[in-house]
Design an enzyme around this catalytic site. Sequence first.
Site, mmCIF file in Angstrom:
data_model
loop_
_atom_site.group_PDB
_atom_site.id
_atom_site.type_symbol
_atom_site.label_atom_id
_atom_site.label_comp_id
_atom_site.label_asym_id
_atom_site.label_seq_id
_atom_site.Cartn_x
_atom_site.Cartn_y
_atom_site.Cartn_z
ATOM 1 N N ARG B 26 0.686 -1.556 -0.049
ATOM 2 C CA ARG B 26 0.247 0.089 0.296
ATOM 3 C C ARG B 26 0.938 1.212 0.067
ATOM 4 O O ARG B 26 0.606 2.174 1.021
ATOM 5 C CB ARG B 26 -0.938 0.058 1.378
ATOM 6 N N ARG B 30 -3.405 5.806 1.114
ATOM 7 C CA ARG B 30 -4.181 6.557 2.068
ATOM 8 C C ARG B 30 -3.131 7.673 3.270
ATOM 9 O O ARG B 30 -3.463 9.088 3.045
ATOM 10 C CB ARG B 30 -5.011 6.755 2.771
ATOM 11 N N ARG B 39 -8.486 11.410 -4.326
ATOM 12 C CA ARG B 39 -9.048 10.120 -3.618
ATOM 13 C C ARG B 39 -10.146 11.532 -3.186
ATOM 14 O O ARG B 39 -11.794 11.116 -3.173
ATOM 15 C CB ARG B 39 -9.186 9.341 -2.309
ATOM 16 N N ASP B 75 -6.840 -2.891 -7.064
ATOM 17 C CA ASP B 75 -7.733 -3.510 -5.383
ATOM 18 C C ASP B 75 -8.073 -5.017 -6.024
ATOM 19 O O ASP B 75 -7.954 -5.384 -6.798
ATOM 20 C CB ASP B 75 -8.485 -3.171 -5.327
ATOM 21 N N TYR B 152 -14.000 -12.978 0.735
ATOM 22 C CA TYR B 152 -15.311 -11.686 0.171
ATOM 23 C C TYR B 152 -16.433 -12.065 -0.186
ATOM 24 O O TYR B 152 -17.369 -11.658 0.210
ATOM 25 C CB TYR B 152 -14.986 -10.877 -1.060
#
Lengths: 344, 344
Positions: B26, B30, B39, B75, B152
């Site tokens: 990552r 963020r 974003r 992703d 998931y």
Amino acid sequence: MIKPNDVFLAACRRQQTSYTPVWLMRQAGRYMEEYRKLRRQYGFLELCKKSDLAAEITVTPVERLGVDAAILFADILLILEPMGVGLEYSKGDGPVIHHPVRSGKDVDGLKEFDPENELSFVYEAVKKISKTLENKVPLIGFAGAPFTLASYLIEGGGSRNYVHTKKLFYTAPDAWQRLMERLARDTAKYLNCQIAAGAEVVQIFDSWAGCLTPSDYEQFVLPHTRAVIEAVTPGVPVINFTTGTAGSLKHVRAAGGDVIGLDWRVNLDEAWETVGYDVAIQGNLDPVTLYAAPKEIKNRVADILRRAGARPGHIFNLGHGVLPEAPVDHVIAMVEAVHELSAR
Amino acid sequence: MIKPNDVFLAACRRQQTSYTPVWLMRQAGRYMEEYRKLRRQYGFLELCKKSDLAAEITVTPVERLGVDAAILFADILLILEPMGVGLEYSKGDGPVIHHPVRSGKDVDGLKEFDPENELSFVYEAVKKISKTLENKVPLIGFAGAPFTLASYLIEGGGSRNYVHTKKLFYTAPDAWQRLMERLARDTAKYLNCQIAAGAEVVQIFDSWAGCLTPSDYEQFVLPHTRAVIEAVTPGVPVINFTTGTAGSLKHVRAAGGDVIGLDWRVNLDEAWETVGYDVAIQGNLDPVTLYAAPKEIKNRVADILRRAGARPGHIFNLGHGVLPEAPVDHVIAMVEAVHELSAR
């Protein structure tokens, strides 16, 4: 008169038993209709504090399930309430601590209290349970380990990454040390009061230790868990339970305990070899297994018993607490499978 | 002209390097202001699908941090969207799958699609990144492992206990097998398309494998991860990354991969010994360490490098993704510490 069942106590002491004893973490819990019925009438804290009800909740599953030990109905966070941090059991979200501890000042501001007086409702429950059990099976007392208690205090509730907890020992190791020493001291007293009231074994729950690196466990956690275990009344077996610590088991072992409690993420035979055969071992069925068919549950029980082998000192348990939707008849099937397959 | 940096590729192949290469899971995320700015203007899926932006997001941290590899901005769940399960990236709560897969019928109802056509925006991004990087550092492609993808799909989002997932393999092992084979097939194609477009290494993320018993990993997961790894274009190094699997590392190793990715819950030296020195190793700083002071970060980097020793084949990384609030200057301090302390 029913002969006292001392199989669990014998296994804690690694003595030969005629079968493998079994109990379940959270065996007095939401998966039982009897418990849910009481919870509709009373708040969670209320149930803990009404010693008649706490005793009833503790004893019911022993009779329903045929397990070899009772565990006190209580909560690891009860000890935090008298510290004045604003503990609340909020509906659905789990416990919340309204005034989290995040600095040395916060640590020093924790209210001092005497665990003997302020938690007397717990010891009342222990006394009532001991009486009701009539020595049919031993009673396990318990407490949270200093690390898991500290994490709750610092995070203010459940956590994903334990950022505040780790930040405290990274950046304020003195404050961390004071907090852990304080928690270890209170916890040891709390356990010894449970023992004085009638608990015959105690389990220390370090459910959150699995978020740590092995080195951080060794440096910041191990000494304090050890301090608790060393302060427990001599002769009373201690179960040292952690989860997610497959990479730290040697350190968990070094913290002490007569029994090492395992979660399901490790093979029991390999874990026992790692911690050494001079301790007993407890575990380690995946709690989710109880959603499988009884035949599959039995296969998985057999696998764990096979891994434990003939060496004395295995206590069968789940790898963590029973889940709220586990079918009671599956739990009973598991207990019966352990007894049947381990009969010697 | 800048000399191509092949230190990361050499380490994947366990060749001697002049220092230990480092990148972060990552690293395009963020915690970077550049990313947060984008974003605010675009949705997450939109950023993945606009290949110019995905390329920009991928390359920015390489320049800012000085890391030795780039990783595609994408992703692991993108591959599930064309299956028609109603994937949505909801704000705050993480991804949601509106039509979870819970039965053999659900498995058979998953829409068939061609990963080459339907995910072409990913390969477009890979091509653009390769061009922008000018071979300065290698580009890592990636995909979710079949188990994490299946979880998931089955749970419909994040999970605490993975009850539905485990129930499926307990009670409907045929449906489980079909689902995992389907996911392995699509995932292998998806990775090979990334490679055809320019990815030089691929990482397989099995972030949720740590909820399993070692036996369940071996029986229900390992064969399918292995199928993916065996189908990857020959000559391209594969990083097999899992978390929470300290008790299953031998099985993780048996699933394959040129590099085994570790989380922080295990000592790197012990884990490398367990998986064997015939594979490279990646890891394993606790992501929370980046909240500590740079001096403490450096100490912890030094400890991991010491555990890795002089043996070729160590790639430095975090034990999981960078957390959203990690200070960028601490990330840079970490990268610099790795380069400085490992220089040979």
